[in-house]
Design a protein around this motif. Structure first.
Motif, PDB file in Angstrom:
ATOM      1  N   CYS A  47      97.563 -30.083 -31.999  1.00 15.88           N
ATOM      2  CA  CYS A  47      97.167 -31.109 -32.965  1.00 15.88           C
ATOM      3  C   CYS A  47      95.821 -30.787 -33.604  1.00 15.88           C
ATOM      4  O   CYS A  47      95.353 -31.527 -34.466  1.00 15.88           O
ATOM      5  CB  CYS A  47      97.047 -32.472 -32.281  1.00 15.88           C
ATOM      6  N   ALA A  48      95.205 -29.699 -33.170  1.00 14.47           N
ATOM      7  CA  ALA A  48      93.824 -29.447 -33.591  1.00 14.47           C
ATOM      8  C   ALA A  48      93.757 -28.947 -35.037  1.00 14.47           C
ATOM      9  O   ALA A  48      94.488 -28.042 -35.429  1.00 14.47           O
ATOM     10  CB  ALA A  48      93.172 -28.441 -32.652  1.00 14.47           C
ATOM     11  N   TYR A  49      92.886 -29.559 -35.802  1.00 13.02           N
ATOM     12  CA  TYR A  49      92.660 -29.127 -37.187  1.00 13.02           C
ATOM     13  C   TYR A  49      91.643 -28.000 -37.228  1.00 13.02           C
ATOM     14  O   TYR A  49      91.767 -27.057 -37.982  1.00 13.02           O
ATOM     15  CB  TYR A  49      92.168 -30.301 -38.034  1.00 13.02           C
ATOM     16  N   PHE A  50      90.610 -28.156 -36.425  1.00 11.15           N
ATOM     17  CA  PHE A  50      89.638 -27.072 -36.266  1.00 11.15           C
ATOM     18  C   PHE A  50      88.847 -27.340 -34.996  1.00 11.15           C
ATOM     19  O   PHE A  50      88.903 -28.447 -34.445  1.00 11.15           O
ATOM     20  CB  PHE A  50      88.710 -26.929 -37.488  1.00 11.15           C
ATOM     21  N   ALA A  52      85.373 -27.942 -33.461  1.00  7.42           N
ATOM     22  CA  ALA A  52      84.136 -28.447 -34.053  1.00  7.42           C
ATOM     23  C   ALA A  52      82.910 -27.940 -33.309  1.00  7.42           C
ATOM     24  O   ALA A  52      82.956 -27.647 -32.122  1.00  7.42           O
ATOM     25  CB  ALA A  52      84.154 -29.966 -34.039  1.00  7.42           C
ATOM     26  N   TYR A  54      79.681 -29.566 -32.544  1.00  6.71           N
ATOM     27  CA  TYR A  54      79.013 -30.869 -32.646  1.00  6.71           C
ATOM     28  C   TYR A  54      77.499 -30.756 -32.626  1.00  6.71           C
ATOM     29  O   TYR A  54      76.813 -31.684 -33.055  1.00  6.71           O
ATOM     30  CB  TYR A  54      79.543 -31.823 -31.566  1.00  6.71           C
TER      31      TYR A  54
ATOM     32  N   LEU B 121      89.676 -35.360 -28.962  1.00  2.00           N
ATOM     33  CA  LEU B 121      89.758 -34.008 -28.397  1.00  2.00           C
ATOM     34  C   LEU B 121      90.930 -33.167 -28.886  1.00  2.00           C
ATOM     35  O   LEU B 121      90.817 -31.951 -28.991  1.00  2.00           O
ATOM     36  CB  LEU B 121      89.847 -34.098 -26.864  1.00  2.00           C
ATOM     37  N   ALA B 122      92.051 -33.806 -29.109  1.00  2.00           N
ATOM     38  CA  ALA B 122      93.212 -33.014 -29.496  1.00  2.00           C
ATOM     39  C   ALA B 122      93.130 -32.583 -30.959  1.00  2.00           C
ATOM     40  O   ALA B 122      93.664 -31.549 -31.335  1.00  2.00           O
ATOM     41  CB  ALA B 122      94.499 -33.784 -29.234  1.00  2.00           C
ATOM     42  N   CYS B 123      92.460 -33.362 -31.793  1.00  2.00           N
ATOM     43  CA  CYS B 123      92.367 -33.025 -33.221  1.00  2.00           C
ATOM     44  C   CYS B 123      91.151 -32.162 -33.536  1.00  2.00           C
ATOM     45  O   CYS B 123      91.229 -31.236 -34.331  1.00  2.00           O
ATOM     46  CB  CYS B 123      92.308 -34.285 -34.061  1.00  2.00           C
ATOM     47  N   PHE B 124      90.012 -32.525 -32.930  1.00  3.60           N
ATOM     48  CA  PHE B 124      88.765 -31.831 -33.245  1.00  3.60           C
ATOM     49  C   PHE B 124      88.041 -31.459 -31.962  1.00  3.60           C
ATOM     50  O   PHE B 124      86.951 -31.957 -31.680  1.00  3.60           O
ATOM     51  CB  PHE B 124      87.878 -32.728 -34.124  1.00  3.60           C
ATOM     52  N   PRO B 125      88.677 -30.607 -31.143  1.00  2.97           N
ATOM     53  CA  PRO B 125      88.057 -30.270 -29.855  1.00  2.97           C
ATOM     54  C   PRO B 125      86.686 -29.646 -30.078  1.00  2.97           C
ATOM     55  O   PRO B 125      86.471 -28.960 -31.069  1.00  2.97           O
ATOM     56  CB  PRO B 125      89.036 -29.265 -29.242  1.00  2.97           C
ATOM     57  N   SER B 126      85.792 -29.906 -29.144  1.00  2.00           N
ATOM     58  CA  SER B 126      84.471 -29.307 -29.243  1.00  2.00           C
ATOM     59  C   SER B 126      84.550 -27.857 -28.804  1.00  2.00           C
ATOM     60  O   SER B 126      85.417 -27.469 -28.028  1.00  2.00           O
ATOM     61  CB  SER B 126      83.476 -30.074 -28.373  1.00  2.00           C
TER      62      SER B 126
END
Lengths: 476, 489
Positions: A47-50, A52, A54, B121-126
Motif C-alpha cells: 500500500c506504500a506510496y513512498f 518518507a 520524517y 505506516l502502510a502508506c507512508f512508512p518511515s
C-alpha cells in the motif's frame, strides 16, 4: 498601522519550503523502490506510496527518501493535525510527562498516574458541547467498538434496571455466546459509511467490499445516507426530499428489524465513503428518531473531528438537541476514545468496560498539546478562512474543467473539501500525476478526491495546490 | 596479551555484574524493601482518584501512582508509599520502572520524531521502520516466523490474526482473486457468501481480549462478556490439571486426552468451517491454567489434520517471563504455530507468521490508518536488546525456580494456599486459595504490607513481576505473602 498577518505555518515553521521539489522522474523514486523491496520481506508494503523521511518533513511538506518534497494535503490519511515536526508537539514529545508515560505505560484503569486527571482535562477542555466524560481507546476502530459496548450495556441496563444483578441464565448463556447473556442487539449504520475494520466496526462499515470481504459479520441494519445534487443552492427541493426519503428508511428499519437496534452510528461527513454530506435537518431528524426508538446516537468524528471542518467537532454545526449520546475520536487527535455525558453510560460495575491499558497517556499528552494549539492559535477559524478561499478557487477551476471536477463539495467546511473525477481510472491517474507535480493527495470511494490538509494549511499552500491541479488537469 | 586480559576481565565483570544483580546495575537506588507511609490507599491517592472519577471510570483503580518516584521493581504512589510490584501493570512492564535504557530510547530524537509525526505506516512508512522491526520485534521472532503485522493492543493483535485466518481460508477455497458478483453484493449486506460464516475456536477459560471478535473467543468470566453481542463460535475444554503434577500423572494424562477427544469432536461436528484455533500457552486471566507440551503437540497435529490454522496467543506469556522468550517454545512443536500474537511487555503489538499466504493477496485488505505505532516498536527494540544483553530470560528461569521452591515450602506450611503451579515456567507462577473472598483479602492484605500483587480466575493469585525481578525481590515477596497469610488466619 497595518501589519500583514503572520500565518500559523510561518510561526511554527520558519524553514518550511516555499514550494514542492520533485527530484525523480518517477514517483516512487529508486530509493523508495529499493527500501520497499526490503520492507516487503517482513511487512506488507504494497500500500506504500513512498518511503518518507520524517526528519526532513516540515509543516505542510512531506519528504521522501529520494529527496522529493511534496505539499501534503493527505496528511497521513487525515491524521496530522498541525504539520510535520511541529515545535509544540516536539516539546510535548520531549517533556518529562511524556518520557515517564513512555517508559512506564500504566494500566490506566488500575494504576492511573497522579497527573492522569490533568492530562484528561486538557482533552476535555475541547469536548463537544454537552459532553463531560470520556473513555479512551487506541484507534478509531477501537473507539467505535468501545462505544458500541457502552451502548449495548446501557441498553440492557435500561431493560433490567441499572443496578439489577445478572440472572444465572444470563451468566451461563453468555459463556456459550448465546442469548440472553450475549443478547441479539444491533447497531444501525449507513450505506457508504466507514467506521473501522475490526469485527463489529467492519460490520457497520459499508464503504467497499474490499474492506469487508471474507470476514464474519454481524447481521445489522443498514440505512441510506443522502445523495445530494450539487451545487446545493440550485437543488434545495430535491435534496430536502432526499433527506426525507432517507429518514423514512431509518424509521422503517427501527420498526421492522428483527432485533432491537441499540444504537445508530453516523459520520458528520462520510469520509472514506466519498465525502458525502448530510444537512442539519437530516442529522436533527436522526436525533429525533433515535430518541423516539430508545436508541443511542453515536457521532463518529474520527476523520471529521479536531477542527478539520472549521468547528472543533463537525457535528457541533448541527446544534443537535439534545446532544449526541457518544462522540468518538481518533486520527488528528492521535489519542482515541469517546466522549459522553450520561452517567449511566458508565457500566454499573467496574471491569466491564475495561482492558489492560485503557488508552495511552502518551497519545493523550499529544492530544492535549494539539487542543491547546488549536484553541490558542484559533486554528479552527483560520482554517475556515483558508477553506473559503480554496473552495472559491476550486469552484473557478471547475468551470475551466467542467468534465474533470464534478460535484465539488465542502463549501463552508474549511478545507474538508472533495470532488469527483469522471471515472475511477481518471481519479487514480490524477492522484499519481499530482505527486509528479509535487502534491501528495488522496482519494476516497470510487471517484472521489479528498483534501485533508493540516490545520496550518494556508492561502499560499492553497495557491500551490490550485496551480498543481490546474497543471495536472491541463496535461490531460 | 593485554587485550586478551582486558577481554577476559570484561567478560568476568559482565558475568559478575549479572551474578550480582542486573537490577542493581539498572537501579542503584532501588529500595531494599517496601516503604509504607500511610494506610492504603492513602489520602492523596483517594483525593486524586476522586478527582479522576468525575471524568473517567476510576472504580478499578487501586491507587494513584507516582511514576516519577517508581524505580525498578518498586512502584510508588502519590502518598509516598513504595510497593514491590509483582503485578507490573497487568504483566506489561518488562524491564522495571524508570529503566535507564528505556529512558534513553524515550528521550531520543527518533522517539520524538515518531511521536510528533505518526505515520500511516502502510502508506507512508518511515525510512527507519524496517530497521526498527528487524533489530527488535523481528529479531525476537519465535522460531519459524519471519514476518510480522503490527497492531496496537493484544485484542487488536488477535483480531488482525483472525482476519488473516479468515482471508486465508476464503482465498484457498476460492482459488483466485476474483470475487463473484454474489460475494460482492452480499458482503455489503453482511451476508454470506461475501461475509464469512467461518469461526475461530477457543478454549474454556481462555482470554483473548474484549473487542467483538476477540471477546467472542474470550471465555474467562461472565463479567467480561455480558450484554455484548457475540459470534456463535465453538469452544473446547482446556485441561484442568491436578497439583502437584508428579502426584497426578495418570489423572492429568487422562484429563488431557479427554480434552483432545472433545476438541476433535467439536471440530467434526461444528456446522461451519473453523478457520483457526486460538490458545494461550498458559491461560492467564482465566486462572493460570497449564497444560503439557504433549497436549499442545496433539492440538498442532489435529489442526494440521483438519486444515485449521493455529494461533498462539502470547500476549501475556511472551517476552521472557516463562523462562523462554516465547512460552510456546517450551513445547518444541514439530511444526511451528501459524501465527503468534504479542503485546503487553513488548508495548508494541501484532502477530508473527511464516506462511506468505497469511498476507492477503490484495493490498488494503489487512489495513487501517496507522497499522501499528513506531513509538512502541522503538520501545520493543530496546526491550529485546536489553533482554539479550543481560540474559533476562535466563534470569526469569532461575529466579522463578528459586521462588517456586520457597513458595512450595510456604504451601506446605499454610493450607490456605494450594495448587501451586508454574514449576518450570520462570516467574510465571500462580496458586489457588480456598475462595474468591479469601483470595481478594489476601491481595488487599499484601498491598497493605507493601506488595502490589494481582489475581486471576476465580480463586487464583498470579505473579507477573518484571524481568529484573531477582532472588532478593523473591525473598521480600515470600516474607510479605507469609505475613499476609498469617493475618488472614
Amino acid at each position: 498601522m497595518s501589519v500583514p498577518e503572520v500565518t500559523p505555518a510561518e510561526v511554527y515553521y520558519p524553514n518550511e519550503p516555499a514550494a514542492p521539489s520533485v527530484q525523480t522522474a518517477e514517483i516512487p523514486g529508486p530509493k523508495t523502490k529499493k527500501a520497499l523491496e526490503e520492507l516487503a520481506e517482513v511487512f506488507d508494503a504494497r500500500c506504500a506510496y513512498f518511503v518518507a523521511d520524517y526528519d526532513k518533513s516540515v509543516g505542510n511538506y512531506i519528504a521522501d527518501v529520494d529527496g522529493n518534497v511534496f505539499l501534503d494535503v493527505y496528511a497521513q490519511i487525515a491524521s496530522i493535525a498541525l504539520g510535520y515536526n511541529n515545535p509544540a508537539l516536539i516539546e510535548a514529545a520531549k517533556s518529562d510527562r511524556m518520557i515517564s508515560a513512555l517508559v512506564q505505560r500504566p494500566a490506566l484503569g488500575n494504576f492511573p498516574s497522579a497527573e492522569f486527571a490533568d492530562i484528561l482535562k486538557d482533552i476535555l477542555k475541547v469536548a463537544p458541547k454537552g459532553q463531560t466524560k470520556l473513555w479512551s481507546g487506541l484507534s478509531g476502530a477501537d473507539a467505535n467498538e468501545l462505544a458500541f459496548k457502552a451502548v449495548f450495556m446501557n441498553y440492557q441496563a435500561k431493560k433490567r434496571g441499572y443496578n439489577t444483578s445478572f440472572t444465572t441464565e444470563e451468566e451461563t448463556s453468555v459463556m456459550e455466546n448465546a442469548i440472553p447473556g450475549s443478547p441479539e442487539l444491533a447497531i444501525m449504520s449507513f450505506e457508504r459509511a466507514f467506521h473501522g475494520r475490526l469485527f463489529a466496526t467492519a460490520s457497520v462499515t459499508r464503504s467497499k467490499p474490499i474492506h469487508k470481504l471474507d470476514m464474519p459479520s454481524f447481521h445489522w441494519p443498514k440505512a441510506e445516507f443522502p445523495s445530494y445534487k450539487y451545487p446545493l443552492e440550485d437543488n434545495e427541493a430535491a435534496n430536502k426530499a432526499e433527506d426525507e426519503r432517507c429518514l423514512k428508511i431509518v424509521e422503517e428499519l427501527y420498526k421492522t428489524w428483527h432485533c432491537p437496534i441499540a444504537g445508530l452510528i453516523v459520520e458528520p461527513i462520510q469520509s472514506e465513503g466519498g465525502d458525502n454530506h448530510g444537512s442539519t435537518a437530516f442529522f436533527q431528524g436522526l436525533r429525533d428518531i433515535t430518541l423516539k426508538y430508545n436508541s443511542l446516537l453515536i457521532m463518529d468524528e474520527v476523520q471529521t473531528g479536531v477542527a478539520a471542518t472549521g468547528e472543533m467537532w463537525a457535528h457541533e454545526r448541527f446544534n443537535l438537541s439534545p446532544p449526541a449520546d457518544l462522540v468518538t475520536f481518533s486520527k488528528k487527535f492521535q489519542s482515541a476514545g469517546y466522549f459522553y455525558h450520561d452517567p449511566e453510560l458508565t457500566p454499573n460495575l467496574p471491569y466491564r468496560q475495561f482492558n489492560t491499558w485503557c488508552g495511552d497517556p502518551t497519545k493523550m499528552i499529544i492530544a492535549g498539546a494539539i487542543a491547546k494549539e488549536v484553541v490558542e492559535k484559533d486554528l479552527a477559524k483560520k482554517i475556515s478562512v483558508v477553506g473559503d478561499y480554496l473552495y472559491a478557487a476550486l469552484a473557478e477551476l471547475s468551470k475551466k474543467y467542467p468534465t474533470e471536477i464534478l460535484n465539488l463539495r465542502g463549501k463552508d467546511r474549511a478545507c474538508f473539501i472533495a470532488w469527483d473525477s469522471p471515472s475511477p481510472a481518471a481519479r487514480n491517474a490524477f492522484l499519481v500525476n499530482m505527486k509528479k507535480n509535487g502534491v501528495n493527495i488522496g482519494g476516497c470511494a470510487e471517484t472521489g478526491i479528498r483534501l485533508r490538509p493540516t490545520l496550518t494549511f494556508g492561502k499560499k499552500h492553497a495557491d500551490i495546490l490550485i496551480q498543481a491541479i490546474d497543471k495536472t488537469l491541463g496535461e490531460n | 596479551m593485554t587485550k586478551l586480559w582486558n577481554a577476559q576481565l570484561c567478560t568476568a565483570l559482565g558475568r559478575g555484574l549479572r551474578l550480582q544483580s542486573t537490577a542493581a546495575a539498572y537501579f542503584p537506588s532501588e529500595p531494599a524493601s517496601p516503604v509504607l507511609k500511610t494506610t492504603i490507599p492513602g489520602p492523596k491517592s483517594s483525593e486524586r482518584l476522586a478527582e479522576l472519577g468525575k471524568v473517567f471510570d476510576n472504580r478499578a483503580a487501586y491507587f494513584a501512582a507516582n511514576y516519577y518516584n517508581s524505580i525498578g521493581n518498586y512502584i510508588a504512589d502519590v502518598d509516598g508509599n513504595q510497593y514491590l510490584d509483582v503485578y507490573a501493570q497487568i504483566a506489561s512492564i518488562a524491564l522495571g520502572y524508570n529503566n535507564p535504557e528505556i529512558l534513553k530510547t524515550a528521550k531520543s530524537d527518533q522517539m520524538a520524531n515518531a511521536l510528533a509525526n505518526r505515520p500511516a505506516l502502510a502508506c507512508f512508512p518511515s525510512s527507519d521502520y524496517q530497521q526498527i522491526l528487524e533489530d527488535g520485534i523481528l529479531a525476537a521472532a519465535p522460531k519459524g516466523m519471519s514476518k510480522v503485522w503490527t497492531a496496537l493492543s493484544g485484542s487488536d493483535a488477535n483480531e488482525t490474526a483472525f482476519k488473516a485466518a479468515f482471508i486465508y481460508h476464503a482465498a484457498k477455497k476460492r482459488g483466485n482473486n476474483t470475487f463473484s458478483p454474489k460475494e460482492l453484493e452480499s458482503v455489503m449486506q453482511n451476508l454470506v457468501p461475501g461475509a464469512s460464516d467461518a469461526a475461530i475456536l477457543s478454549f474454556e477459560k481462555g482470554f483473548h481480549g474484549r473487542l467483538f471478535g476477540s471477546l467472542s473467543t474470550t471465555r474467562s468470566k461472565p463479567i467480561h462478556k455480558l450484554d455484548i453481542p457475540a459470534f456463535n463460535w465453538p469452544k473446547a475444554p482446556f485441561p484442568s490439571l491436578k497439583y502437584p503434577l508428579d502426584q497426578f500423572v495418570t489423572e492429568n494424562k487422562k484429563e488431557e486426552e479427554r480434552c483432545l477427544a472433545e476438541f476433535e469432536k467439536v471440530i467434526q461436528q461444528w456446522s461451519t468451517q473453523i478457520a483457526a484455533i486460538i490458545i494461550e500457552p498458559i491461560q492467564s486471566e482465566g486462572g493460570d491454567n497449564h497444560a503439557s507440551p504433549s497436549f499442545f503437540q496433539s492440538l498442532r497435529d489435529l489442526t494440521l489434520k483438519y486444515d485449521i490454522l493455529m494461533i498462539v496467543d502470547e500476549v501475556q506469556t511472551g517476552v521472557g517471563a516463562s523462562g523462554k522468550f516465547w512460552a510456546h517454545e517450551h513445547w518444541n512443536l514439530t511444526t511451528p504455530p501459524d501465527m503468534v500474537t504479542f503485546s503487553k511487555k513488548f508495548q508494541a503489538a501484532g502477530f508473527y507468521f511464516a506462511l506468505p499466504e497469511l498476507q492477503p493477496s490484495l493490498p488494503f485488505r489487512q489495513f487501517n490508518t496507522w497499522c501499528g505505532d513506531p513509538s512502541k516498536a522503538l520501545i520493543a527494540r530496546t526491550v529485546y536488546q536489553e533482554i539479550s544483553k543481560y540474559n533476562l530470560v535466563e534470569n526469569a528461569a532461575t529466579t522463578g525456580a528459586y521462588l517456586y521452591g520457597k513458595l512450595e515450602s510456604l504451601s506446605g506450611e499454610y493450607s490456605s494456599i494450594f495448587n501451586l503451579r508454574g514449576q518450570s515456567t520462570g516467574t510465571f507462577i500462580a496458586w489457588d486459595m480456598s475462595s474468591s473472598a479469601k483470595r481478594d483479602m489476601f491481595l488487599i492484605e499484601s498491598r497493605k504490607l507493601g506488595l502490589n500483587i494481582g489475581g486471576c480466575g476465580d480463586v487464583s493469585v498470579r505473579l507477573r513481576p518484571t524481568l529484573v525481578f531477582e532472588e532478593k525481590h523473591a525473598d521480600v515477596l515470600v516474607d510479605i505473602a507469609e505475613e499476609a497469610l498469617k493475618r488472614l488466619g
